[in-house]
Design a protein around this motif. Structure first.
Motif, PDB file in Angstrom:
ATOM      1  N   ARG A  45     -38.407 -27.325  33.804  1.00 16.50           N
ATOM      2  CA  ARG A  45     -37.680 -28.582  33.786  1.00 16.50           C
ATOM      3  C   ARG A  45     -38.046 -29.353  35.051  1.00 16.50           C
ATOM      4  O   ARG A  45     -37.988 -28.809  36.158  1.00 16.50           O
ATOM      5  N   GLU A  46     -38.399 -30.625  34.881  1.00 17.79           N
ATOM      6  CA  GLU A  46     -38.872 -31.419  36.016  1.00 17.79           C
ATOM      7  C   GLU A  46     -38.060 -32.688  36.203  1.00 17.79           C
ATOM      8  O   GLU A  46     -37.520 -33.257  35.263  1.00 17.79           O
ATOM      9  N   PHE A  47     -38.031 -33.114  37.462  1.00 11.83           N
ATOM     10  CA  PHE A  47     -37.322 -34.333  37.833  1.00 11.83           C
ATOM     11  C   PHE A  47     -38.015 -35.544  37.239  1.00 11.83           C
ATOM     12  O   PHE A  47     -39.252 -35.627  37.226  1.00 11.83           O
ATOM     13  N   VAL A  48     -37.198 -36.497  36.786  1.00 14.15           N
ATOM     14  CA  VAL A  48     -37.726 -37.767  36.274  1.00 14.15           C
ATOM     15  C   VAL A  48     -37.247 -38.941  37.130  1.00 14.15           C
ATOM     16  O   VAL A  48     -38.045 -39.729  37.630  1.00 14.15           O
ATOM     17  N   ALA A  49     -35.916 -39.034  37.290  1.00 17.42           N
ATOM     18  CA  ALA A  49     -35.352 -40.172  38.021  1.00 17.42           C
ATOM     19  C   ALA A  49     -33.943 -39.834  38.474  1.00 17.42           C
ATOM     20  O   ALA A  49     -33.296 -38.951  37.900  1.00 17.42           O
ATOM     21  N   ALA A  50     -33.480 -40.536  39.510  1.00 17.77           N
ATOM     22  CA  ALA A  50     -32.119 -40.335  40.000  1.00 17.77           C
ATOM     23  C   ALA A  50     -31.591 -41.635  40.575  1.00 17.77           C
ATOM     24  O   ALA A  50     -32.371 -42.516  40.986  1.00 17.77           O
ATOM     25  N   ILE A  51     -30.271 -41.730  40.608  1.00 16.46           N
ATOM     26  CA  ILE A  51     -29.619 -42.906  41.172  1.00 16.46           C
ATOM     27  C   ILE A  51     -28.442 -42.457  42.020  1.00 16.46           C
ATOM     28  O   ILE A  51     -27.680 -41.572  41.610  1.00 16.46           O
ATOM     29  N   ILE A  52     -28.329 -43.017  43.214  1.00 12.14           N
ATOM     30  CA  ILE A  52     -27.154 -42.803  44.046  1.00 12.14           C
ATOM     31  C   ILE A  52     -26.074 -43.733  43.503  1.00 12.14           C
ATOM     32  O   ILE A  52     -26.269 -44.952  43.453  1.00 12.14           O
ATOM     33  N   SER A 106     -31.923 -31.730  47.724  1.00  8.11           N
ATOM     34  CA  SER A 106     -32.746 -32.878  47.385  1.00  8.11           C
ATOM     35  C   SER A 106     -32.372 -33.434  46.012  1.00  8.11           C
ATOM     36  O   SER A 106     -32.061 -32.682  45.085  1.00  8.11           O
ATOM     37  N   LEU A 107     -32.434 -34.754  45.888  1.00  8.44           N
ATOM     38  CA  LEU A 107     -32.207 -35.405  44.594  1.00  8.44           C
ATOM     39  C   LEU A 107     -33.208 -34.923  43.553  1.00  8.44           C
ATOM     40  O   LEU A 107     -32.950 -34.989  42.368  1.00  8.44           O
ATOM     41  N   TYR A 108     -34.362 -34.472  44.001  1.00  6.50           N
ATOM     42  CA  TYR A 108     -35.428 -34.070  43.101  1.00  6.50           C
ATOM     43  C   TYR A 108     -35.251 -32.631  42.604  1.00  6.50           C
ATOM     44  O   TYR A 108     -36.009 -32.183  41.753  1.00  6.50           O
ATOM     45  N   SER A 109     -34.259 -31.943  43.130  1.00  4.08           N
ATOM     46  CA  SER A 109     -34.048 -30.534  42.819  1.00  4.08           C
ATOM     47  C   SER A 109     -32.938 -30.349  41.794  1.00  4.08           C
ATOM     48  O   SER A 109     -31.882 -30.988  41.875  1.00  4.08           O
ATOM     49  N   ARG A 110     -33.147 -29.442  40.848  1.00  3.32           N
ATOM     50  CA  ARG A 110     -32.105 -29.155  39.864  1.00  3.32           C
ATOM     51  C   ARG A 110     -30.835 -28.627  40.535  1.00  3.32           C
ATOM     52  O   ARG A 110     -29.733 -28.810  40.022  1.00  3.32           O
ATOM     53  N   SER A 111     -30.994 -27.986  41.674  1.00  2.00           N
ATOM     54  CA  SER A 111     -29.855 -27.389  42.377  1.00  2.00           C
ATOM     55  C   SER A 111     -28.876 -28.434  42.902  1.00  2.00           C
ATOM     56  O   SER A 111     -27.739 -28.095  43.248  1.00  2.00           O
ATOM     57  N   ARG A 112     -29.314 -29.686  42.988  1.00  4.94           N
ATOM     58  CA  ARG A 112     -28.438 -30.755  43.469  1.00  4.94           C
ATOM     59  C   ARG A 112     -27.278 -30.979  42.520  1.00  4.94           C
ATOM     60  O   ARG A 112     -26.200 -31.381  42.920  1.00  4.94           O
ATOM     61  N   TYR A 113     -27.496 -30.735  41.219  1.00  6.34           N
ATOM     62  CA  TYR A 113     -26.602 -31.187  40.163  1.00  6.34           C
ATOM     63  C   TYR A 113     -25.770 -30.041  39.602  1.00  6.34           C
ATOM     64  O   TYR A 113     -26.280 -28.954  39.344  1.00  6.34           O
ATOM     65  N   ASP A 114     -24.476 -30.308  39.384  1.00  8.81           N
ATOM     66  CA  ASP A 114     -23.594 -29.260  38.889  1.00  8.81           C
ATOM     67  C   ASP A 114     -23.117 -29.468  37.467  1.00  8.81           C
ATOM     68  O   ASP A 114     -22.477 -28.578  36.893  1.00  8.81           O
ATOM     69  N   TYR A 115     -23.393 -30.623  36.893  1.00  9.28           N
ATOM     70  CA  TYR A 115     -23.077 -30.842  35.484  1.00  9.28           C
ATOM     71  C   TYR A 115     -24.340 -31.302  34.754  1.00  9.28           C
ATOM     72  O   TYR A 115     -25.106 -32.125  35.278  1.00  9.28           O
ATOM     73  N   TRP A 116     -24.501 -30.773  33.538  1.00  7.75           N
ATOM     74  CA  TRP A 116     -25.693 -31.076  32.746  1.00  7.75           C
ATOM     75  C   TRP A 116     -25.304 -31.410  31.311  1.00  7.75           C
ATOM     76  O   TRP A 116     -24.349 -30.844  30.774  1.00  7.75           O
ATOM     77  N   GLY A 117     -26.076 -32.307  30.708  1.00  4.83           N
ATOM     78  CA  GLY A 117     -25.917 -32.576  29.288  1.00  4.83           C
ATOM     79  C   GLY A 117     -26.703 -31.579  28.463  1.00  4.83           C
ATOM     80  O   GLY A 117     -27.408 -30.711  28.993  1.00  4.83           O
ATOM     81  N   GLN A 118     -26.614 -31.733  27.148  1.00  2.00           N
ATOM     82  CA  GLN A 118     -27.256 -30.794  26.230  1.00  2.00           C
ATOM     83  C   GLN A 118     -28.695 -31.171  25.930  1.00  2.00           C
ATOM     84  O   GLN A 118     -29.449 -30.381  25.364  1.00  2.00           O
ATOM     85  N   GLY A 119     -29.087 -32.386  26.284  1.00  2.00           N
ATOM     86  CA  GLY A 119     -30.467 -32.827  26.106  1.00  2.00           C
ATOM     87  C   GLY A 119     -30.668 -33.647  24.846  1.00  2.00           C
ATOM     88  O   GLY A 119     -29.945 -33.509  23.861  1.00  2.00           O
ATOM     89  N   THR A 120     -31.671 -34.512  24.903  1.00  2.00           N
ATOM     90  CA  THR A 120     -32.067 -35.307  23.749  1.00  2.00           C
ATOM     91  C   THR A 120     -33.596 -35.300  23.668  1.00  2.00           C
ATOM     92  O   THR A 120     -34.285 -35.440  24.690  1.00  2.00           O
ATOM     93  N   GLN A 121     -34.118 -35.129  22.453  1.00  2.00           N
ATOM     94  CA  GLN A 121     -35.559 -34.986  22.262  1.00  2.00           C
ATOM     95  C   GLN A 121     -36.239 -36.353  22.251  1.00  2.00           C
ATOM     96  O   GLN A 121     -35.808 -37.268  21.542  1.00  2.00           O
ATOM     97  N   VAL A 122     -37.301 -36.474  23.012  1.00  2.00           N
ATOM     98  CA  VAL A 122     -38.170 -37.645  22.984  1.00  2.00           C
ATOM     99  C   VAL A 122     -39.561 -37.170  22.586  1.00  2.00           C
ATOM    100  O   VAL A 122     -40.127 -36.292  23.235  1.00  2.00           O
ATOM    101  N   THR A 123     -40.086 -37.761  21.518  1.00  2.00           N
ATOM    102  CA  THR A 123     -41.422 -37.404  21.052  1.00  2.00           C
ATOM    103  C   THR A 123     -42.264 -38.668  20.985  1.00  2.00           C
ATOM    104  O   THR A 123     -41.869 -39.644  20.346  1.00  2.00           O
TER     105      THR A 123
END
Length: 126
Positions: A45-52, A106-123
């Motif tokens: 899983r990779e970082f895409v974008a973040a907003i403060i 870091s904002l770029y790290s998954r460890s920064r975030y404590d809540y996650w959604g279930q995901g949506t597929q983009v093809t």
């Protein structure tokens, strides 16, 4: 409990656009930052974008800079990811995430975030 629900994914041709939404619901929580990550089959899983959330500063992965835009709507408790000029390599499951702890990771790290959604597929087809 906090729920993050993504929507807006789908199938699009290369060069097309999609707008992903991530709505937060459940108990009220303080958002310090919101992020979008993606995971392609067989990849990390990779970082895409973040907003403060307070102030609106935005950050992007080099691979999407100039094509994707992250934004937030405080009144709707929603964060968006506008994706333009999509490429086949953008194909992945996209996840939104929230930092409610004002983590110093870091904002770029998954460890920064404590809540996650279930995901949506983009093809993106070529």
């Amino acid at each position: 409990q906090v729920q993050l629900v993504e929507s807006g994914g789908g199938l699009v041709q290369a060069g097309g656009s999609l707008r992903l939404s991530c709505a937060a619901s459940g108990r009220t929580f303080r958002r310090y930052a919101m992020g979008w990550f993606r995971q392609a089959p067989g990849k990390e899983r990779e970082f895409v974008a973040a907003i403060i959330w307070s102030g609106g500063s935005t950050y992007y992965a080099d691979s999407v800079k100039g094509r994707f835009t992250i934004s937030g709507d405080n009144a709707r408790n929603t964060v968006y990811l506008q994706m333009n000029n999509l490429k086949p390599e953008d194909t992945a499951v996209y996840y939104c995430a929230a930092d409610s702890r004002n983590s110093d990771m870091s904002l770029y790290s998954r460890s920064r975030y404590d809540y996650w959604g279930q995901g949506t597929q983009v093809t993106v087809s070529s």
